[in-house]
Design a protein around this motif. Sequence first.
Motif, short mmCIF file in Angstrom:
data_model
loop_
_atom_site.label_atom_id
_atom_site.label_comp_id
_atom_site.label_asym_id
_atom_site.label_seq_id
_atom_site.Cartn_x
_atom_site.Cartn_y
_atom_site.Cartn_z
N GLY A 305 29.09 16.19 3.73
CA GLY A 305 28.82 14.77 3.59
C GLY A 305 28.40 14.37 2.19
N ALA A 306 27.88 15.35 1.41
CA ALA A 306 27.50 15.05 0.03
C ALA A 306 28.70 14.62 -0.81
CB ALA A 306 26.84 16.27 -0.61
N ALA A 307 29.90 15.05 -0.43
CA ALA A 307 31.11 14.61 -1.12
C ALA A 307 31.33 13.11 -0.90
CB ALA A 307 32.32 15.39 -0.65
N ILE A 308 31.05 12.65 0.32
CA ILE A 308 31.18 11.23 0.62
C ILE A 308 30.11 10.43 -0.12
CG2 ILE A 308 31.33 9.53 2.47
CD1 ILE A 308 33.54 11.73 2.44
N GLN A 309 28.90 10.99 -0.19
CA GLN A 309 27.83 10.34 -0.96
C GLN A 309 28.22 10.21 -2.42
OE1 GLN A 309 24.64 13.03 -0.04
NE2 GLN A 309 23.91 11.82 1.69
N TRP A 310 28.90 11.23 -2.96
CA TRP A 310 29.32 11.19 -4.36
C TRP A 310 30.37 10.10 -4.58
CZ3 TRP A 310 34.11 12.73 -6.71
CH2 TRP A 310 34.07 12.74 -8.10
N LEU A 311 31.30 9.96 -3.64
CA LEU A 311 32.28 8.87 -3.76
C LEU A 311 31.59 7.51 -3.73
CD1 LEU A 311 35.24 10.00 -1.44
CD2 LEU A 311 34.93 10.39 -3.89
N ARG A 312 30.51 7.41 -2.95
CA ARG A 312 29.75 6.15 -2.87
C ARG A 312 28.91 5.92 -4.13
NH1 ARG A 312 24.83 6.39 1.12
NH2 ARG A 312 24.11 7.60 -0.67
N ASP A 313 28.12 6.93 -4.52
CA ASP A 313 27.14 6.73 -5.59
C ASP A 313 27.71 7.03 -6.97
OD1 ASP A 313 25.39 6.20 -3.52
OD2 ASP A 313 24.59 8.24 -3.48
N GLY A 314 28.59 8.03 -7.05
CA GLY A 314 29.13 8.43 -8.34
C GLY A 314 30.35 7.62 -8.75
N LEU A 315 31.32 7.49 -7.85
CA LEU A 315 32.54 6.75 -8.17
C LEU A 315 32.51 5.30 -7.68
CD1 LEU A 315 35.41 9.33 -7.55
CD2 LEU A 315 34.00 8.95 -9.58
N ARG A 316 31.53 5.00 -6.79
CA ARG A 316 31.37 3.64 -6.26
C ARG A 316 32.65 3.12 -5.60
NH1 ARG A 316 26.43 2.19 -7.63
NH2 ARG A 316 25.49 3.02 -9.55
N LEU A 317 33.26 3.99 -4.78
CA LEU A 317 34.47 3.59 -4.05
C LEU A 317 34.15 2.70 -2.86
CD1 LEU A 317 36.75 6.76 -4.04
CD2 LEU A 317 36.50 4.96 -5.76
N PHE A 318 32.91 2.75 -2.37
CA PHE A 318 32.48 1.90 -1.25
C PHE A 318 30.96 1.80 -1.31
CE2 PHE A 318 34.07 6.09 0.15
CZ PHE A 318 32.88 6.75 0.35
N ASP A 319 30.42 0.88 -0.55
CA ASP A 319 28.97 0.62 -0.58
C ASP A 319 28.19 1.41 0.46
OD1 ASP A 319 29.21 -1.24 -2.66
OD2 ASP A 319 29.69 -2.86 -1.24
N ASP A 320 28.85 1.80 1.52
CA ASP A 320 28.19 2.51 2.61
C ASP A 320 29.05 3.70 2.99
OD1 ASP A 320 27.49 3.19 5.48
OD2 ASP A 320 25.99 1.65 5.10
N GLY A 406 25.49 13.17 10.79
CA GLY A 406 25.92 11.81 10.45
C GLY A 406 27.42 11.63 10.39
N ALA A 407 28.14 12.59 9.77
CA ALA A 407 29.58 12.43 9.61
C ALA A 407 30.35 12.69 10.90
CB ALA A 407 30.09 13.35 8.50
N SER A 408 29.70 13.21 11.94
CA SER A 408 30.41 13.43 13.20
C SER A 408 30.83 12.11 13.85
CB SER A 408 29.55 14.23 14.17
OG SER A 408 28.43 13.48 14.63
N ALA A 409 30.22 10.99 13.42
CA ALA A 409 30.62 9.68 13.94
C ALA A 409 31.97 9.25 13.39
CB ALA A 409 29.57 8.64 13.56
N ASN A 410 32.46 9.94 12.36
CA ASN A 410 33.74 9.60 11.73
C ASN A 410 34.88 10.15 12.57
OD1 ASN A 410 36.07 9.81 9.89
ND2 ASN A 410 34.62 9.18 8.31
N ASN A 411 35.59 9.26 13.26
CA ASN A 411 36.66 9.70 14.16
C ASN A 411 37.81 10.35 13.42
OD1 ASN A 411 35.38 8.78 16.53
ND2 ASN A 411 36.11 6.70 16.16
N LEU A 412 38.10 9.88 12.21
CA LEU A 412 39.19 10.48 11.44
C LEU A 412 38.85 11.94 11.12
CD1 LEU A 412 41.13 8.80 8.54
CD2 LEU A 412 40.43 11.19 8.37
N LEU A 413 37.63 12.21 10.72
CA LEU A 413 37.21 13.58 10.44
C LEU A 413 37.26 14.44 11.69
CD1 LEU A 413 35.92 15.86 8.79
CD2 LEU A 413 33.70 14.78 9.18
N ALA A 414 36.71 13.94 12.80
CA ALA A 414 36.69 14.72 14.03
C ALA A 414 38.10 15.05 14.50
CB ALA A 414 35.92 13.97 15.11
N GLN A 415 39.00 14.08 14.41
CA GLN A 415 40.38 14.32 14.84
C GLN A 415 41.07 15.32 13.92
OE1 GLN A 415 42.18 13.17 17.68
NE2 GLN A 415 43.36 14.89 16.86
N TYR A 416 40.83 15.20 12.61
CA TYR A 416 41.48 16.14 11.69
C TYR A 416 40.95 17.55 11.89
CZ TYR A 416 44.20 17.44 7.62
OH TYR A 416 45.15 18.01 6.80
N GLN A 417 39.66 17.67 12.23
CA GLN A 417 39.11 19.00 12.52
C GLN A 417 39.79 19.61 13.73
OE1 GLN A 417 35.99 20.50 10.65
NE2 GLN A 417 37.66 21.85 11.21
#
Length: 494
Positions: A305-320, A406-417
């Motif tokens: 999930g830290a990779a997603i945090q980096w996209l949010r905080d480092g690259l600012r691709l989304f706010d949440d 937290g990331a288990s709520a992400n259906n795309l991730l769960a399905q890809y797993q």
Amino acid sequence: MRYLMAIDQGTSSSRCILYDLDGNPAAVAQREFGQSFPEPGWVEHDPEEIWQTQAAVCREAMRQLRPADIAGIGITNQRETAVVWDRRSGKPIYPAIVWQDRRTAGQCARLKSDGWEDTVQAKTGLLLDPYFSATKIRWILDHVDGALARARQGELAFGTIDSWLVWNMTEGELHLTDVSNASRTLLFNIDTLTWDPELLDLFGIPAAMLPDVKASSACYGLTRSPLIGAGIRIGAIVGDQQASLFGQLCVEPGMAKCTYGTGSFLVMNTGAEKIVSRHRLLTTIAWKIGDRVDYALEGSVFVGGAAIQWLRDGLRLFDDAADSEALAAAVGDNGGVYFVPAFTGLGAPHWDPAARGAIFGLSRGTTAAHIARAALESIAYQVDEILQVLAADSGRPVSQLRIDGGASANNLLAQYQADIAGLEVVRPVHRETTALGAAYLAGLAVGAWTLADLREKWRPERSFQRLLPEDQILAGKEQWRKAVARVGHWVETS
């Protein structure tokens, strides 16, 4: 006494959840705390901020209650993070060195080259890696003036975060940990269940610093701190991933869970059998209840999930962070983009602290959505690598993976797993299973319920099955392997 309190002290936040005696959450409070990165590969926390935020969320969750309403407290915590403090003042002598920190990679490499890894693995079930506590402790002793001499004189205390919290909750009366946390230090013999003299000598750690080691579910003593409330029984201590395993009710050999948090942690219960990994997984203690010790095999992904945090905080691709799913779903595939988030090295099964992150396959057609999708897929690919070697070590392929975090709520991730691993991925109704496991273990200690009662409490919310065709899965895995091979040994370790 109507509630069990779960103290869930994580890598990025402190949380408190109150559960009623049916195991349902009744109150939740959470606060983030600061992250410090003083040098590349270094990660530190302020131990006093951890304690203050944890005490604050406990007060917030209890705002309408008295200490007498709490039947017991279960503590679960980020593991391996090392704190050293002055026994007299109770003040840390250095910031907490976090489990993600890689500053001691050189020391671990030297010990490996000197031929110590087989001995260490045989005694602890672990590998020589800066992930674990021992080299962090030694670094503090070597870099704080006078610390080693003071430690030898018994003036300093070491603890993982659970020990630090208990010390503060009891105003210094108790200095202890449980077997699950002790087993992550590189200093604890998981056969004898004692601190190992040979390992203490190897790492140069004075025994006088160490906490007493207890069962994971037991009444250790009472709180004394007015910041939480005096007179509450402390009934459980358990490392966060072991707590999640218990919260998922993976109490039989062969049952497995994966927590998608800051990192991703896949753990399989092996029961009373201590399986030594041939593929660089970790053999660890799951928990001790009464006189019974359960073991587990574990694979750790350092950056999930830290990779997603980096996209949010480092690259600012989304706010949440929750917005990552919608962004990734805006494209049908990753567009040939593969993201290896080795920001602090690679964990199992590679164990390469010198690896660093990279994004491959970029073209003029690459969009933020492709990068977001590649980041989510990277979490699943890393977990799949562990599933493969877990099956080889245990001799029993995982057929069902229970997921949480937290990331288990992400259906795309769960399905890809489910797609790339070819197994059933099941998400429970109560996804905060780390806190729930701590509450369950505390409830056992204070007599609120039995293990038979707990088995009936786990309920699935959604199940994911493989949908992608085999050829597409194999092609993706091949590209992932190529990407991982190219990030290895990127920096020099000293």
